[in-house]
Scaffold this motif. Structure first.
Motif, PDB file in Angstrom:
ATOM      1  N   PRO A  41       0.862  -1.473  -0.127  1.00 39.28           N
ATOM      2  CA  PRO A  41       0.522   0.122  -0.038  1.00 39.28           C
ATOM      3  C   PRO A  41       0.777   1.713   0.220  1.00 39.28           C
ATOM      4  O   PRO A  41       1.562   1.684   0.799  1.00 39.28           O
ATOM      5  CB  PRO A  41      -0.791  -0.223   1.485  1.00 39.28           C
ATOM      6  N   GLY A  42       0.330   2.582  -0.941  1.00 37.74           N
ATOM      7  CA  GLY A  42       1.584   3.538  -1.108  1.00 37.74           C
ATOM      8  C   GLY A  42       2.072   2.731  -1.925  1.00 37.74           C
ATOM      9  O   GLY A  42       3.374   4.403  -1.603  1.00 37.74           O
ATOM     10  N   GLU A  88       7.396  -6.718   6.448  1.00 36.32           N
ATOM     11  CA  GLU A  88       7.899  -5.759   5.498  1.00 36.32           C
ATOM     12  C   GLU A  88       7.235  -6.307   3.819  1.00 36.32           C
ATOM     13  O   GLU A  88       7.842  -5.930   2.685  1.00 36.32           O
ATOM     14  CB  GLU A  88       9.045  -5.150   5.350  1.00 36.32           C
ATOM     15  N   ASP A  89       7.433  -7.757   3.678  1.00 40.07           N
ATOM     16  CA  ASP A  89       7.019  -8.263   2.792  1.00 40.07           C
ATOM     17  C   ASP A  89       5.423  -8.541   2.595  1.00 40.07           C
ATOM     18  O   ASP A  89       5.236  -8.696   1.353  1.00 40.07           O
ATOM     19  CB  ASP A  89       7.489  -9.904   3.720  1.00 40.07           C
ATOM     20  N   VAL A 118      -0.094 -11.477   0.022  1.00 39.55           N
ATOM     21  CA  VAL A 118       1.066 -11.981   1.242  1.00 39.55           C
ATOM     22  C   VAL A 118       0.717 -11.230   2.737  1.00 39.55           C
ATOM     23  O   VAL A 118       0.543  -9.846   2.323  1.00 39.55           O
ATOM     24  CB  VAL A 118       1.832 -11.950   0.940  1.00 39.55           C
ATOM     25  N   THR A 119       0.327 -11.409   3.752  1.00 38.24           N
ATOM     26  CA  THR A 119      -0.229 -10.595   4.929  1.00 38.24           C
ATOM     27  C   THR A 119       0.804 -11.032   5.779  1.00 38.24           C
ATOM     28  O   THR A 119       0.640 -12.283   6.394  1.00 38.24           O
ATOM     29  CB  THR A 119      -1.266 -10.137   5.801  1.00 38.24           C
ATOM     30  N   VAL A 120       2.212 -10.311   6.267  1.00 36.41           N
ATOM     31  CA  VAL A 120       2.946 -11.063   7.623  1.00 36.41           C
ATOM     32  C   VAL A 120       2.557 -10.706   8.969  1.00 36.41           C
ATOM     33  O   VAL A 120       2.849  -8.857   9.009  1.00 36.41           O
ATOM     34  CB  VAL A 120       4.019 -11.051   7.231  1.00 36.41           C
ATOM     35  N   SER A 121       2.082 -10.781   9.486  1.00 30.04           N
ATOM     36  CA  SER A 121       2.128 -10.219  10.396  1.00 30.04           C
ATOM     37  C   SER A 121       1.312 -11.552  12.023  1.00 30.04           C
ATOM     38  O   SER A 121       1.140 -12.280  11.834  1.00 30.04           O
ATOM     39  CB  SER A 121       0.805  -9.331  10.468  1.00 30.04           C
ATOM     40  N   SER A 122       1.506 -10.541  13.164  1.00 34.40           N
ATOM     41  CA  SER A 122       1.687 -11.200  14.337  1.00 34.40           C
ATOM     42  C   SER A 122       0.228 -10.966  15.229  1.00 34.40           C
ATOM     43  O   SER A 122      -0.143 -11.632  15.731  1.00 34.40           O
ATOM     44  CB  SER A 122       2.313 -11.025  15.731  1.00 34.40           C
TER      45      SER A 122
END
Length: 122
Positions: A41-42, A88-89, A118-122
């Motif tokens: 995004p952005g 950041e991926d 693809v979302t990398v998050s805890s």
């Protein structure tokens, strides 16, 4: 008509892994280079990894050592194995290919898929 369809995007925790697939379909004579791009995004769309028809690869510095691009020419499919994922991926990942059409779709086409999140998050 020639098209690319990506799959494999998901929500994953930092440090996790995902494998993206990109399948080409339609009237295809041959596929030259294939690549994976991403757009957060952005931000502008950026090249992640690229593979030639002969299997020569190159990667963005930010993913070297963590991501691996490969292809199965018999299946007209490219893959992106992503390990040690970081927040950041997170992005929409797009597949692109230069495809030479078969008899019912003559010509060369720069084809893009619809993208997979693809979302990398805890």
């Amino acid at each position: 008509q020639v098209q690319l369809v990506e799959s494999g995007g998901d929500l994953v925790q930092p440090g996790g892994s995902l494998r993206l697939s990109c399948a080409a379909s339609g009237s295809i004579f041959s596929i030259y280079a294939m690549g994976w791009y991403r757009q957060a995004p952005g931000k502008q769309r950026e090249l992640v990894a690229h593979i030639t028809s002969g299997g020569v690869t190159n990667y963005a510095d930010s993913v070297k050592g963590r991501f691996t691009i490969s292809r199965d020419n018999a299946k007209n499919t490219a893959y992106l194995q992503m390990n040690s994922l970081k927040p950041e991926d997170t992005a929409v990942y797009y597949c692109s290919a230069l495809i030479v059409g078969g008899s019912s779709s003559p010509g060369a086409y720069d084809v893009w898929g619809q993208g997979t999140q693809v979302t990398v998050s805890s």
